[in-house]
Every structure is written in C-alpha cells, then in structure tokens.
Design a protein around this motif. Structure first.
Motif: not given
Ligand code: ADP
Length: 731
Positions: A631, A635, A663, A667, A681-684, A688-689, A691-692
């Motif tokens: 991630n 980022a 990193d 941000g 939840f993902t912004t990519k 898939m949202g 991971g976290l």
C-alpha cells in the motif's frame, strides 16, 4: 357556713336582750303601779312588755307574757288600793287591761302572719336555684340560701346592695333592652355572666319576673337563676372537639363521606368541596356527576349490593376532579350498626390511587416489554439465593433450558442440561457464587434432549447481600446463533484472507519470478564455472568447490522463496507460534523487495533490539506486513520526488510491541480516514478494498490494534501493536 349560722345566733342574742328588757320594764311598771300613789294608768306600759316579748317571735311566751301582764295589772290594782275603789281607778285598770288584751291579740295575729311568711321564706331558702328579689333601683330585698351558695355573699351582706354592681353583671344584650322587655311583658330570661364574691366568673341562666302593686306600679323584680358554667364549659368543649374532629376529617388525604342506611350521602369532607362537589337539599346523589361514565354502572351495582347485604363496600373507579381530569380512586365504606345489628349509616373514604395505578400499569407494561425483550434477545433471567440454592427462572430461561414451566428450577436441572465437556465450567461458576464472588461470567454449552447443542453466556452479579443469605441476579443468553455466525465469519475471513493472499501473490508474480529466476541463473552460471574449473587439465578443485557451494546457497535461496510463496498460497488454519518480530519483518521485506525496487522505492528498515517476541501466525503476520508495504509503495507511485518507505519495530509498552510502516506518498484524505479499515473501501481503480480490513481482523484476532496516522511531514503512517510473550500460553 359561718355566714349562714351567724344569723340564728344573732336572733337568739336579740331575743335574750328583748326578754331581759321586758322583764325589767314589767318589774318597774309593777313596782310603780303597786307601790306609788300615782293616779295614772301606768299599767298601760305592760303593752311594751308584750310587744318586746312578741318581738322574739315566740308565740307561747307572748301568750304567757300577756296573761302575766294581765295578772300583774290586777295585782298592782289590788295592792295599790284598799277596798274603796274609786271609779277612776277602776276605769284606769280596765283601760290598761283592754290595752294589754288588744295589743296581745294584734301582736299574736301579727306573729301568726310573720310565722307563715317566715315559713314561706324558709321554703324559698330550700330551693336549689338562687332566688333574689330587688326593687326598681336594683337594690336587693331578698337573697335566699341558693343565692348565697351561688354568689358567695351572705343575705346580710347582699341586702340593700345594687345587684348588678355587686355581681358585675355582663348582659348578652344592652341592659335597657332587658328592662324594656321586663316592663313590657313582665318577664325576661337569658344567660348572664357574673363575678362571684371570690372573684371567679360564673355563667347563669336567669329568669326575671316583674312584680307590680295593685295600682300596677312596678315594685320589684324576682330573679331565679342557676349556675350553667359547667354546662357552658362542656358545650364549649364539645364544640371544640367537634371542630377538631371536623378539621381532622378535612385533613384526611381522602374524600371522606357518610351516608344514610339507604345510601344517600349525608356528609362529605372538605376534599369533596375542593373538587367542586357540595351537598345540598335534594342533592345527595352526586356520584353520577363525578364518577367516570364507564365506571358508574359497576360502581352503583357494587354500592347497591353492599347496601342490600350489609357487606363492606369496595370499588375502584375514576373520579373527576375540579380540573375536569379523572383520577383513579379506591372507594371503600363500612356500615355502622346499632345494638340490634341494623345498619344506621355508612362511613366511607375515597382514596386517590392514581399514582399507584399508573405505577401498576407501568409495571405491567415493563413486564410485557421485558418478556418481549427476553424472547427476542433470547435472554432469560435467573435469580439464585444462597446458601440454600433456591432459584427463580424467567419464562425465557425455561425455554432456553427446554424445561416445562411447572418444574421447580434448581442447579441439578442446569447440570443435567450442561454439555458433559463443560460441566467443570458450570460447577466452577457455582463454586464462585457460593464463595461470594461479585460477578460471575461464563460461557458454556448445553446438550439438549434432541441432540442439538446450544451455546449460552451466563452473567450474574451479587444483588442483595441480605441477612438470611446472598442473592445472585443474572442473565442467561442463548448465543448459539451468534456463535455460529462468529464461526462462519471466522471461516469466511480466513477464506477471504487466503483469496487476498493469492491475489497479492498474483500482483507479486513478476518480482517473484525474478526472485526465483535470479538464483537459478546464478546456479547455472556457477555450474558452468564449476565445470570449467573441473575441466581444466589440472582441475581446480578448490575453485569448483566454491562454485558448487555458491550453487547450493543460490538453490537454497530459490527454494526458500518458493517455500515462502507456497506457504502464502497454501490454505491453512491459524497456527500461532512464538516468533521473532524482526525476523518476520525482514522476511516480508525480502518478499516484496523486487516489487519495491520496481517502484523505485527506497526502503529503510529500523529494527528494535532486543527483538520483540510475539505469539502469531507467521503467514498471517507476513500478510499484514506485505499489505502495508505494498500500500505504501502504491501510494507513492504518483510521487516524483524521493519515494521513501520506512519500516520500524519497537517496544510500545511493557506488554506490547509495535510495527510502524511510513511512506512519503500522497497521504490519507481526512474524509477517508475513518473508513480506511472498512471492507470494500478503496480509492484505487483496480483495488478490492479488502487489504486493510483483513489486516485489522488478523491484528485484532491476535489481541492487537491497528490504526493510521497522517504525519506532519506528509505521507501516511500505518502502525499496529501486538502483545509480546515468550510463549503462546501467556495470551
Ligand atoms: P486496496 O489496496 O484494495 O484499495 P486496502 O484496504 O489495502 O485496499 O486500502 C484501502 C484504501 O486505503 C486504499 O484504497 C487507499 O485509499 C487507502 N490507503 C491504504 N494505505 C495507504 C497509504 N499508505 N497511503 C495512502 N492511502 C492509503
């Protein structure tokens, strides 16, 4: 007494004086008459003797005296004259005798009248009433013994005194009015207040009568009075008691009433008036105006039954207040019976029970709520009293244990339902309760008669440390479904974690390929070199040996990579082990090193010494670390400047170790911060949202915590803590 007995003594003394005087006069007259040659009718003076004796009031003495005087007159006549009686002398003697006789007769008659009068006065004296006569100037002319007893003055003292001034009379109406009435009708009666001789006050009931002479002129007033002070005092006391009773009845916090034997209201206390109800002529049935129409029929029926049977009356109805609002009241009445047992009246009281009624309704409601809540939440209540172990179960508790509602709850019944493997847990909790523990909190299974297994969670606390023992109140929750859901969730989380690991490996395929091909290429090169060293005319064995050793190292490296990747790709259950945190961090960085290099990321590793030891599943912890590293790299993919990724381990506190991945990427946006760890939840664009979200499940399953921060220098800082422990048993 002195005053009363002194009168006869005075009379006796006066009588003695009169008799002595009479004797002296009689002797003097006789001596003058008999011995002196006076030619006058001296014997006439015997009249004085008769009068003096008569003044004593003694009739026989008077008669005797009269005869005595006659005898003395005749004796004096004989002694003072020789046989030659002159006519004049005889005439004087006759005149004297006539005078004595006339006086004696008149005196005796007068004595008779006086005696009669005295007897009548004696009779008046016998009267208990105070009888007083006074003239028109209020001067006392008669004062009987009753008056002496009542007022304290003797007749002698009172005679001639102005009656009203003497007794300080207080009149109920102006005196002139009384006098006027007396003159008009000849009578008046009423109550007067007077002051006695000893200064004490007296209330008398007085009757006045006016006496007029034959010409009609008012001459005297006859007053007959008796003492009513005690009666007056009793009346006042009675009145006071009556008022006190009335005030008490008015103060009773209820509507007090009484009714006739046939049920007509005869009395109501002030509470009724406060409610706007008054009793008047012909207004004795006020119930219909105040009882709620819906309750009236039943109330009247109950009342009628009570009147007919003579039984106590009890009813609960709504009664309207002066504000028009109905309040619940308990109406109760008891009959009062006479000596024959017949009811003479009813006494009743209406008590306001609005608050009690509301409390009852609220209780009923909350009981209904509780029952519903217990059923819906599958939570039963259990109360247990120790040391005798008496129990009470709610309906839902019976349902959870699957016992009929009529069995008597007991510990034996609970143990009979407990799963054999969990008997120790339940018995342990029971021992805790007997030991007086404040809280009991256990989870165990029930083996139901149909062969199914239920999971229950029992929480109880010490409620009443009463004198006769202790009581636990607890909740028994059927958590079977929650347990099943948790198990299903754990299973799906594991599946998901596996899937995401595979996906992650897919993403890492290029670098993995490189990781593997690189040592294989090196093996090939080293193999070639070893062959060359061996194919020399004089084989260089030492060099060949070195190349072969290098080949073995490279092969190991390749097999390590493959082992790790296989481990990541394998589906397995969580296997916690005591792990060196720094080692896992090093391995994870190695796994993604190629990928990081591809992204031109500068990695900085800062490991804690001594290395923290954690109890973890190795693959899952690697998954978390790789996720955070990837991630971070992603980022920074848009960043043109230096792409720095640091990973550090350190001791967080006495019981936790911390891993920080920071990193210098774009941000975290403030509005995304709270949703970062949410599933999906993902912004990519390709993300898939998950991971976290999976990182959080893994960290929390290990008793840790994960969170993100936005450092001032930019980029993102993802960090997590895990409990430290030399052995996994400590967790
Ligand atoms: P995915 O990577 O599939 O989007 P993740 O759960 O790993 O799913 O991440 C969720 C989101 O969190 C990312 O889409 C990204 O917006 C944000 N995020 C995660 N790590 C960082 C980071 N280091 N810097 C900035 N944003 C991050």
């Amino acid at each position: 007494m002195d005053t009363l007995s002194s009168a006869p003594r005075t009379v006796r003394r006066d009588a003695r004086v009169a008799l002595t005087l009479a004797s002296v006069i009689a002797l003097a007259v006789f001596l003058i008459d008999a011995l002196t040659p006076l030619d006058i009718a001296i014997a006439v003076l015997y009249v004085v003797v008769v009068l003096l004796v008569a003044s004593t009031g003694n009739r026989p003495s008077t008669v005797a005296t009269a005869w005595g005087c006659v005898a003395l007159t005749l004796a004096g006549f004989v002694l003072s004259h020789d046989v030659n009686y002159s006519n004049a002398a005889v005439a004087r003697c006759v005149v004297s005798l006539l005078a004595i006789a006339t006086t004696s007769v008149l005196t005796l008659r007068n004595l008779t009248a006086t005696t009669t009068l005295h007897e009548q006065l004696e009779l008046l004296d016998l009267a208990h009433d105070a009888i007083v006569a006074y003239d028109m100037n209020e001067r006392v002319t008669f004062w009987n013994r009753g008056a002496e007893a009542l007022y304290g003055w003797s007749a002698q003292e009172a005679m001639g005194q102005p009656i009203h001034r003497l007794t300080q009379t207080a009149f109920p109406v102006p005196f002139a009015q009384i006098r006027q009435e007396l003159l008009r009708s000849g009578r008046w009666d009423g109550e007067l207040e007077r002051v006695r001789h000893d200064g004490s006050a007296v209330v008398i009931s007085s009757r006045l009568a006016l006496w007029r002479d034959e010409k009609g002129t008012p001459r005297a007033v006859l007053a007959t009075s008796n003492d009513i002070t005690a009666r007056k005092r009793m009346e006042a006391e009675l009145q006071r008691q009556r008022e006190e009773l009335r005030n008490t009845i008015d103060a009773i916090p209820g509507m007090v009433w009484s009714s006739s034997s046939d049920g007509r209201l005869t009395f109501i206390n002030r509470r009724w008036n406060d409610m706007g109800v008054t009793l008047g002529e012909g207004n004795t049935d006020v119930w219909p105006t105040i009882v709620h129409p819906s309750d009236l029929t039943k109330m009247q029926q109950d009342w009628r039954t009570a009147i007919d049977t003579g039984a106590s009356f009890e009813n609960v109805s709504r009664i309207r207040g002066s504000d028009g609002v109905y309040r619940w009241m308990h109406i109760g009445a008891e009959p009062l019976r006479d000596s024959t047992g017949a009811i003479c009246r009813w006494y009743g009281v209406n008590t306001d029970i609005e608050e009690r009624k509301q409390a009852e309704q609220a209780l009923e409601r909350s009981e209904a709520f509780l029952l519903d809540a217990q059923r819906l939440s599958r939570t039963g209540s259990i109360a247990m009293r120790l040391p005798d172990g008496d129990m009470w179960w709610s309906d839902e508790a019976y349902r959870i244990f699957d016992y009929a509602r009529d069995v008597v709850p007991s510990m034996e019944l609970i143990l009979a339902r407990t799963h054999p493997d969990d008997l120790a847990i339940v018995q342990g909790a029971y021992r805790q309760s007997i030991g007086g523990a404040m809280h009991v909190d256990v989870e165990h299974r029930l083996a139901m008669p149909d062969g199914s297994v239920k999971y229950v969670h029992y929480v109880a606390h010490l409620a009443v440390p009463a004198a006769e023992g202790i009581e636990y109140v607890g909740a028994l929750m059927d958590v079977t479904e929650t347990k099943r859901a948790q198990e299903a969730l754990a299973r799906s989380t594991a599946e998901l974690a596996h899937v995401t690991r595979i996906t992650m490996l897919g993403e890492l395929a290029a670098s993995i390929a490189h990781e593997v091909t690189q040592p294989i290429a090196a093996i090939v090169t080293c193999g070639d070199a070893a062959l060359r060293w061996l194919n020399r005319p004089s084989p260089e064995l030492a060099e060949a040996q070195q190349s072969i050793a290098q080949m073995i190292r490279d092969a190991k490296r390749a097999s390590d990579v493959i082992r790790r990747i296989r481990a990541m790709a394998k589906k397995h259950d969580s296997l916690p082990a005591t792990l060196d945190l720094d080692e896992i961090v090093g391995e994870s960085v190695e796994l993604v090193r190629r990928e990081l290099e591809r992204h031109r990321v500068e990695v900085q590793v800062d490991l804690a010494t001594p290395t923290p030891v954690v109890c973890c599943d190795r693959v899952q912890l690697q998954q978390v670390l790789i996720n955070l590293l990837m991630n971070g790299a992603q980022a920074m993919s848009e960043v043109n400047g230096p792409r720095r990724l640091s990973i550090a381990t350190r001791r967080f506190d006495a019981r936790h170790a911390q891993v920080i991945v920071q990193d210098s990427g774009m941000g975290i946006r403030e509005d995304n911060a709270s949703r970062l760890f949410d599933a999906f939840f993902t912004t990519k664009a390709e993300g898939m949202g998950m991971g976290l979200s999976i990182c959080r499940s893994i960290v929390e399953a290990h008793g840790g915590r994960i969170w993100a921060e936005s450092p001032e220098e930019g980029g993102a800082r993802l960090q997590f803590v895990l409990p430290v422990g030399e052995t996994c048993d400590e967790q």
